[in-house]
Design a protein around this motif. Structure first.
Motif, PDB file in Angstrom:
ATOM      1  N   ALA A 105     101.771 179.602   4.475  1.00  0.00           N
ATOM      2  CA  ALA A 105     103.344 178.754   5.146  1.00  0.00           C
ATOM      3  C   ALA A 105     103.337 178.895   6.512  1.00  0.00           C
ATOM      4  O   ALA A 105     104.021 178.159   6.781  1.00  0.00           O
ATOM      5  N   ARG A 106     103.069 179.545   7.142  1.00  0.00           N
ATOM      6  CA  ARG A 106     102.937 179.275   8.164  1.00  0.00           C
ATOM      7  C   ARG A 106     102.886 177.324   8.922  1.00  0.00           C
ATOM      8  O   ARG A 106     103.675 177.373   9.880  1.00  0.00           O
ATOM      9  N   ASP A 110      99.827 182.050   1.674  1.00  0.00           N
ATOM     10  CA  ASP A 110     100.358 182.604   2.672  1.00  0.00           C
ATOM     11  C   ASP A 110      99.941 184.519   2.775  1.00  0.00           C
ATOM     12  O   ASP A 110      98.985 184.272   2.488  1.00  0.00           O
ATOM     13  N   CYS A 117     109.366 176.097  -0.254  1.00  0.00           N
ATOM     14  CA  CYS A 117     108.039 175.404   0.403  1.00  0.00           C
ATOM     15  C   CYS A 117     108.675 174.372   0.949  1.00  0.00           C
ATOM     16  O   CYS A 117     107.342 173.558   1.070  1.00  0.00           O
ATOM     17  N   GLY A 118     109.657 173.930   0.470  1.00  0.00           N
ATOM     18  CA  GLY A 118     110.315 172.798   1.101  1.00  0.00           C
ATOM     19  C   GLY A 118     109.770 171.115   0.204  1.00  0.00           C
ATOM     20  O   GLY A 118     109.816 169.948   1.274  1.00  0.00           O
ATOM     21  N   ILE A 124     113.505 173.741   4.515  1.00  0.00           N
ATOM     22  CA  ILE A 124     113.220 175.018   3.642  1.00  0.00           C
ATOM     23  C   ILE A 124     115.874 174.734   3.465  1.00  0.00           C
ATOM     24  O   ILE A 124     116.060 173.634   4.016  1.00  0.00           O
ATOM     25  N   GLU A 139     115.714 181.738   0.272  1.00  0.00           N
ATOM     26  CA  GLU A 139     114.513 180.895   1.878  1.00  0.00           C
ATOM     27  C   GLU A 139     113.380 180.645   1.663  1.00  0.00           C
ATOM     28  O   GLU A 139     112.417 180.102   1.608  1.00  0.00           O
ATOM     29  N   GLN A 164     118.041 170.188   2.867  1.00  0.00           N
ATOM     30  CA  GLN A 164     116.819 170.741   3.842  1.00  0.00           C
ATOM     31  C   GLN A 164     117.108 170.853   5.352  1.00  0.00           C
ATOM     32  O   GLN A 164     118.412 169.501   5.270  1.00  0.00           O
ATOM     33  N   ARG A 191     102.219 175.318   6.766  1.00  0.00           N
ATOM     34  CA  ARG A 191     103.314 173.971   6.292  1.00  0.00           C
ATOM     35  C   ARG A 191     104.535 174.011   6.879  1.00  0.00           C
ATOM     36  O   ARG A 191     104.933 172.959   6.863  1.00  0.00           O
ATOM     37  N   ARG A 192     104.813 174.987   7.843  1.00  0.00           N
ATOM     38  CA  ARG A 192     106.202 175.181   7.657  1.00  0.00           C
ATOM     39  C   ARG A 192     106.448 174.061   9.249  1.00  0.00           C
ATOM     40  O   ARG A 192     107.180 173.698   9.382  1.00  0.00           O
ATOM     41  N   ASP A 222     112.583 172.272   9.850  1.00  0.00           N
ATOM     42  CA  ASP A 222     111.920 173.271   9.094  1.00  0.00           C
ATOM     43  C   ASP A 222     111.382 172.578   7.539  1.00  0.00           C
ATOM     44  O   ASP A 222     110.994 172.843   6.823  1.00  0.00           O
ATOM     45  N   GLN A 278     106.893 170.349   7.567  1.00  0.00           N
ATOM     46  CA  GLN A 278     107.802 170.396   6.327  1.00  0.00           C
ATOM     47  C   GLN A 278     108.233 169.289   7.217  1.00  0.00           C
ATOM     48  O   GLN A 278     109.131 168.984   5.929  1.00  0.00           O
TER      49      GLN A 278
END
Lengths: 66, 407
Positions: free
Chosen positions: B102-103, B98, A11-12, A32, A7, A26, B105-106, A30, B109
């Motif tokens: 990632a912070r 990152d 990057c989804g 994931i 996890e 997913q 993008r999530r 978020d 997402q």
């Protein structure tokens, strides 16, 4: 075949869900990866291999002999 | 071997496509690919140099390598304009590493998961059907870019983000300026500034009057202190530009490619198999690879690859257009458009943790747009000669400026 997902690496991008929706999903909040089947049935193996190959973050690990 | 040449002697990147071959990567790229995975190139605008990676396997390896950075502010990053010249515009997390990448993008997402995107399919189908109703009721010939290719993804991304579509002239003009290579750095920065201001105002409004849209959810995170209002606005700019420019160009250029390959178009028009439609979208993404200026990165450490050493601080450009024509991955004539090909492994969306966030949305929109347009307008044809069509050679995203069509 045994499947593991990481996890933290994910990057989804959702490639695995498109290719093998019976094995991967997913998270709603978020994006994931969620692993639905740790040991997917044989007819799913080809699509799981493809999902692992296209995963951009190398978050899917397969052990074929397990 | 280009390693021993001085910068002035190196080939310039990007390279020119061959006249009359608007769908093929520059022939020079094919030559370099045949010589080996890596070559040295010069970036004419900045005078800098970089490694050009032309083969699929090495491109994927480097794009997934954590020793390779997307941070555009690092010295050596191969951007067309020198860093600090005012040409750089903040395009949020695509230009970060990152954990910052990632912070951010999530946070967005969730809006692009396969499930969420699928739930939007009926709404996208409605938008496409309405646009085609208008098209068929209007005059002909018509420019397909203005009448269909651009409004469809613009409407979709506006709906998703919560941006009023009535402002589309404003943000389409400014995003055109930002992604055009030939624009002066000051002009690009000014357009970036106007868009950032617009999104900042919009985020401000979402803070007080939230709706059921992505920007409102981002605004909630601003309230919670997870990100700043400026970060939220920059994210909005990125999603707005990326959300309509790329898909719009794929719709128009893909249509032109299919009109030039009538047997392929007939296959797509006559099928009701969603798998064939999805496969056709993958093949068109592979074949056209509209992000034709390469994926740009800089090495953080010395990296040994393909028997060479990329030194820390050296720029790297992955030419994914030629990577998608690599015969070792796409056998059976990779230069041929074949919608029945298994093209799924293409790198048109990039690879690694920066791989396109919006790809499920792009795929779904293209599936709906292609399968509906050619079925409902079966006699669709080009209303001009191929050599009169203006191509976006100077754009960060390749495509056509206009596509006159009739039926």
């Amino acid at each position: 075949m045994k499947v593991r997902v990481d996890e933290d690496k994910c990057c989804g991008a959702g490639q695995c869900v498109l290719l093998a929706p019976d094995v991967f999903d997913q998270r709603e909040d978020d994006g994931i990866v969620i692993l639905l089947e740790v040991e997917p049935a044989e007819h799913l193996h080809a699509s799981v291999r493809e999902a692992a190959a296209v995963c951009p973050a190398a978050a899917i690990e397969l052990s074929e002999n397990a | 071997m280009t390693d021993t040449l001085s910068p002035a002697e190196l080939p310039d990147f990007p390279m020119a496509r061959a006249a009359g071959c608007p769908f093929d990567p520059p022939p020079q790229l094919r030559d370099l690919q045949q010589e080996g995975p890596l070559a040295r190139v010069r970036i004419p605008e900045s005078g800098g140099t970089a490694w050009l990676v032309t083969t699929y396997a090495e491109q994927r390896a480097l794009l997934a390598d954590r020793r390779v950075s997307s941070d555009v502010t690092r010295p050596g990053f191969p951007i067309p304009v020198p860093a600090g010249s005012g040409g750089g515009i903040g395009l949020s997390f695509i230009l970060m590493d990152d954990p910052e990448h990632a912070r951010l993008r999530r946070m967005v997402q969730a809006a692009f998961t396969v499930r969420r995107v699928e739930s939007m399919r009926p709404a996208v189908q409605q938008i496409v059907d309405d646009m085609i109703d208008d098209l068929l009721a209007g005059p002909k010939p018509v420019d397909l870019v203005e009448a269909f290719a651009l409004p469809v993804p613009s409407l979709v991304i506006c709906e998703l983000l919560g941006v009023p579509y009535t402002d589309h002239d404003f943000f389409q003009e400014n995003s055109k300026t930002i992604i055009k290579r030939s624009v002066a750095p000051e002009e690009r920065a000014a357009a970036g500034g106007r868009l950032a201001q617009y999104l900042d105002d919009l985020v401000g409004r979402k803070l007080t009057e939230p709706g059921d849209d992505l920007l409102s959810r981002v605004a909630e995170r601003v309230k919670a202190g997870d990100l700043t209002r400026q970060e939220a606005a920059q994210m909005g700019v990125l999603l707005l530009i990326a959300g309509h420019e790329t898909t719009a160009n794929m719709i128009a250029l893909g249509t032109l490619a299919l009109l030039r390959h009538p047997a392929q178009l007939a296959l797509l028009r006559e099928t009701d198999d969603p798998k064939l439609v999805a496969g056709a979208v993958e093949e068109l993404l592979r074949y056209l690879n509209i992000t034709h200026n390469g994926r740009r990165r800089v090495a953080l450490e010395d990296i040994e690859i393909a028997g060479r050493t990329i030194r820390a601080g050296e720029g790297i450009i992955m030419a994914n257009d030629i990577g998608n024509r690599d015969p070792s991955v796409f056998p059976d004539n990779p230069d041929e458009l074949d919608i029945r090909r298994d093209a799924r492994r293409h790198v048109a969306f990039g690879f690694g943790v920066h791989q396109c966030l919006g790809q499920p949305l792009a795929r779904m929109e293209l599936q709906v747009a292609y399968s509906t347009l050619y079925r409902r307008v079966p006699t669709l044809s080009l209303a001009t000669d191929l050599d009169r069509i203006p191509f976006k050679h100077d754009g960060a995203v390749y495509g056509v400026y206009e596509l006159p069509v009739t039926w």
